[in-house]
Design a protein around this motif. Structure first.
Motif, mmCIF file in Angstrom:
data_model
loop_
_atom_site.group_PDB
_atom_site.id
_atom_site.type_symbol
_atom_site.label_atom_id
_atom_site.label_comp_id
_atom_site.label_asym_id
_atom_site.label_seq_id
_atom_site.Cartn_x
_atom_site.Cartn_y
_atom_site.Cartn_z
ATOM 1 N N TYR A 233 4.188 -119.329 66.093
ATOM 2 C CA TYR A 233 3.403 -119.194 64.583
ATOM 3 C C TYR A 233 3.203 -120.088 63.807
ATOM 4 O O TYR A 233 2.132 -120.422 63.362
ATOM 5 C CB TYR A 233 4.477 -118.035 63.835
ATOM 6 C CG TYR A 233 4.010 -117.511 62.494
ATOM 7 C CD1 TYR A 233 3.271 -116.391 62.463
ATOM 8 C CD2 TYR A 233 4.138 -118.345 61.384
ATOM 9 C CE1 TYR A 233 2.733 -115.899 61.427
ATOM 10 C CE2 TYR A 233 3.464 -117.981 60.197
ATOM 11 C CZ TYR A 233 2.842 -116.662 60.244
ATOM 12 O OH TYR A 233 2.315 -116.364 59.128
ATOM 13 N N LEU B 195 3.225 -110.402 58.144
ATOM 14 C CA LEU B 195 2.486 -110.864 56.939
ATOM 15 C C LEU B 195 2.662 -109.888 55.688
ATOM 16 O O LEU B 195 2.669 -108.624 56.149
ATOM 17 C CB LEU B 195 1.181 -110.895 57.282
ATOM 18 C CG LEU B 195 0.103 -111.508 56.380
ATOM 19 C CD1 LEU B 195 0.539 -113.085 55.823
ATOM 20 C CD2 LEU B 195 -1.087 -111.515 56.700
ATOM 21 N N GLN C 194 -0.761 -121.581 62.733
ATOM 22 C CA GLN C 194 -0.982 -121.831 61.103
ATOM 23 C C GLN C 194 -1.585 -123.258 60.893
ATOM 24 O O GLN C 194 -2.729 -123.444 60.179
ATOM 25 C CB GLN C 194 0.268 -121.681 60.227
ATOM 26 C CG GLN C 194 0.938 -120.506 60.060
ATOM 27 C CD GLN C 194 -0.267 -119.452 59.446
ATOM 28 O OE1 GLN C 194 -0.869 -119.525 58.434
ATOM 29 N NE2 GLN C 194 -0.237 -118.179 60.198
ATOM 30 N N ARG D 108 -0.044 -113.823 48.015
ATOM 31 C CA ARG D 108 0.379 -113.704 49.427
ATOM 32 C C ARG D 108 1.456 -114.596 50.052
ATOM 33 O O ARG D 108 1.801 -115.565 49.503
ATOM 34 C CB ARG D 108 -0.904 -114.534 49.949
ATOM 35 C CG ARG D 108 -0.894 -114.285 51.688
ATOM 36 C CD ARG D 108 -2.268 -114.831 52.172
ATOM 37 N NE ARG D 108 -2.164 -114.700 53.753
ATOM 38 C CZ ARG D 108 -3.076 -114.890 54.369
ATOM 39 N NH1 ARG D 108 -4.374 -115.317 53.999
ATOM 40 N NH2 ARG D 108 -3.038 -115.037 55.697
ATOM 41 N N THR D 109 2.206 -113.821 50.593
ATOM 42 C CA THR D 109 3.378 -114.333 51.333
ATOM 43 C C THR D 109 3.302 -114.465 52.773
ATOM 44 O O THR D 109 3.003 -113.690 53.261
ATOM 45 C CB THR D 109 4.731 -113.599 50.745
ATOM 46 O OG1 THR D 109 4.765 -112.146 51.180
ATOM 47 C CG2 THR D 109 4.820 -113.720 49.387
ATOM 48 N N ARG D 110 3.952 -115.634 53.491
ATOM 49 C CA ARG D 110 3.885 -115.839 54.845
ATOM 50 C C ARG D 110 5.307 -115.338 55.373
ATOM 51 O O ARG D 110 6.029 -115.226 54.731
ATOM 52 C CB ARG D 110 3.213 -117.160 55.094
ATOM 53 C CG ARG D 110 1.877 -117.483 54.752
ATOM 54 C CD ARG D 110 1.480 -118.802 55.585
ATOM 55 N NE ARG D 110 -0.004 -119.023 54.959
ATOM 56 C CZ ARG D 110 -1.083 -118.385 55.693
ATOM 57 N NH1 ARG D 110 -0.714 -117.597 56.812
ATOM 58 N NH2 ARG D 110 -2.290 -118.836 55.283
ATOM 59 N N GLU E 119 6.139 -123.758 54.018
ATOM 60 C CA GLU E 119 4.749 -123.726 54.692
ATOM 61 C C GLU E 119 4.557 -125.296 55.016
ATOM 62 O O GLU E 119 3.466 -125.800 55.121
ATOM 63 C CB GLU E 119 3.761 -123.560 53.865
ATOM 64 C CG GLU E 119 3.811 -121.895 53.405
ATOM 65 C CD GLU E 119 2.520 -121.252 52.723
ATOM 66 O OE1 GLU E 119 1.725 -122.075 52.590
ATOM 67 O OE2 GLU E 119 2.803 -120.258 52.130
#
Length: 478
Positions: A115, A2, A119, A55-57, A84
């Motif tokens: 992962y 993250l 999410q 925010r970057t995932r 996403e």
């Protein structure tokens, strides 16, 4: 992994206190937060200080082997994850493993599937995510994401525990307990245990705090990073016990960096006891990093004593210019009423340091009030102060929205003071107002000073105003 991006406009004169979260040459990525899942809390803290946070995932690495039979499927799954579209990504990653179990991508694909399911977050998705991690451990023990998968599993178990899964809660508690009981230097499983401790703190803070106390009691230099993580976790708990623990660390930890972290987070405690300690630390600190953190922490408090402490540091000529500038910067970010502005103006009049004067100018500009703008423009007129201070006042007046009519009038008033007129030309060039371009074209056409005309023409050449091209062509053809 993250990441957070801090995107803050840079400042043309570069006069920004070094500890202020302002970037001079673009975004900075705060990576390494996989073991600190409460990112929203960090984001709220940054945003409360006027910092724009993006925010970057997690995105899997680019394809590395075009000859691999699973390469095209990996590309599709990676794109879905980057967009996403986690349901599609999870399906594509499992399809990759089922169709190409011997692919170089297969082991890591199970981690990315887990992962993606994490999410999505439903109880079914979380169980399937655990299954994917277990399949990776069994069939692909050498996968490059194996360590990350252990930490991810603990985060998934924490999510299950918060939804009432007793077995998951027990696993999280056991992993967290191992961190407190561990002797010697940290090992490769510590990220997983830190995630467990974070999860336990969210579920049952009373059980987590004694373990955190054990972690913070470690004294080896090799456990410094571990103690920093523990300080962050403690800071999320608003209680007297958590405040006491942070105060102990701030006063007794052998590492200056760990003490500094504890001091910084004490500002979030919002208690009179924490502010009194921070005031004492700031008054007696000899280490610049410790003092910087104490000043920042005081700026986050709403207690009257923190306000008085910042004023005292800002005015204390025994403190370094750097420390005083920090106090002024943070004071300006959080204190903007008439009394605060009067304090800063009076401090400016007493100061002989250009660095301190520059910090006060910037702090006043942050208020963006008509009174502050008038003061900045009056400074630009004041021949009793340095040219640099006058130019700095003009820069910040322009950046902070001072009335352009006043600035245009000031240009004509400053006739013969070339340095100030040059700075005003730059200020006009940074404004998007139509009137600013009008003034630059007027200077380029009519100012008797050839160098000022050239400067105006240069900045007009940087403009995207559609009128400028015709103006410059007409100027050439005169």
């Amino acid at each position: 992994m993250l990441a957070l991006t801090w995107a803050v406009a840079s400042h043309a004169n570069g006069q920004v206190p070094s500890a202020a979260p302002v970037l001079r040459e673009g975004p900075m990525f705060l990576a390494g937060l996989s073991a600190v899942p409460d990112v929203p809390m960090i984001m709220r803290l940054l945003e409360s200080n006027g910092i724009v946070v993006r925010r970057t995932r997690l995105v899997p690495p680019p394809p590395r082997n075009t000859q691999d039979p699973a390469d095209s499927l990996y590309r599709l799954a990676r794109r879905a994850m980057a967009d996403e579209k986690y349901r599609r990504a999870a399906q594509l990653f499992v399809e990759l493993v089922e169709r190409f179990p011997h692919s170089d991508y297969a082991g890591d694909a199970l981690y990315y599937r887990a992962y993606s399911l994490y999410q999505l977050g439903s109880q079914r998705d979380l169980r399937d995510a655990i299954d994917a991690i277990e399949e990776q451990a069994r069939d692909y023990p050498d996968a490059s994401t194996r360590k990350d998968a252990k930490t991810l599993r603990t985060q998934i178990e924490s999510a299950q525990a918060r939804s009432g899964d007793a077995d998951a809660a027990q696993k999280v508690a056991e992993k967290a307990k191992m961190l407190g009981e561990e002797r010697g230097c940290p090992n490769e499983d510590d990220d997983m245990r830190i995630a467990a401790l974070q999860g336990l703190m969210q579920m049952d803070a009373e059980s987590a705090l004694p373990i955190l106390r054990q972690v913070l009691a470690k004294r080896g230099s090799c456990s410094e990073g571990l103690r920093k993580h523990a300080v962050f976790i403690v800071s999320q708990k608003r209680s007297d016990e958590a405040t006491t623990l942070l105060l102990e660390v701030a006063r007794t930890d052998p590492s200056g960096e760990v003490r500094a972290e504890a001091i910084q987070w004490l500002g979030q405690a919002h208690s009179a006891r924490a502010v009194a300690a921070l005031d004492s630390i700031a008054s007696n600190a000899t280490d610049d990093e410790i003092l910087d953190k104490a000043i920042f922490a005081l700026s986050q408090s709403r207690e009257e004593r923190s306000d008085a402490a910042l004023r005292r540091i800002a005015a204390d000529e025994r403190k370094s210019s750097h420390a005083r500038s920090q106090a002024i910067f943070w004071f300006g970010q959080t204190h903007r009423d008439a009394d605060d502005m009067r304090f800063l103006r009076e401090l400016f009049s007493r100061s002989r340091s250009e660095e301190i004067q520059g910090s006060i100018i910037q702090a006043m500009a942050q208020a963006r009030t008509s009174e502050a703008m008038r003061w900045l423009i009056d400074l630009a007129r004041d021949k009793s102060i340095s040219i640099e201070a006058r130019k700095n006042a003009l820069f910040w007046a322009g950046q902070s929205g001072a009335d352009l009519r006043q600035l245009v009038g000031l240009y004509d008033e400053m006739k013969g003071q070339t340095d100030i007129q040059n700075q005003l030309i730059f200020v006009f060039s940074q404004r998007r107002d139509r009137e600013a371009i009008d003034k630059l074209m007027d200077i380029a056409s009519n100012d008797p000073d050839r160098d000022l005309r050239k400067q105006a023409i240069f900045w007009l050449g940087q403009s995207r105003d559609p009128r400028v091209q015709k103006f410059l062509l007409d100027l050439i053809n005169r």
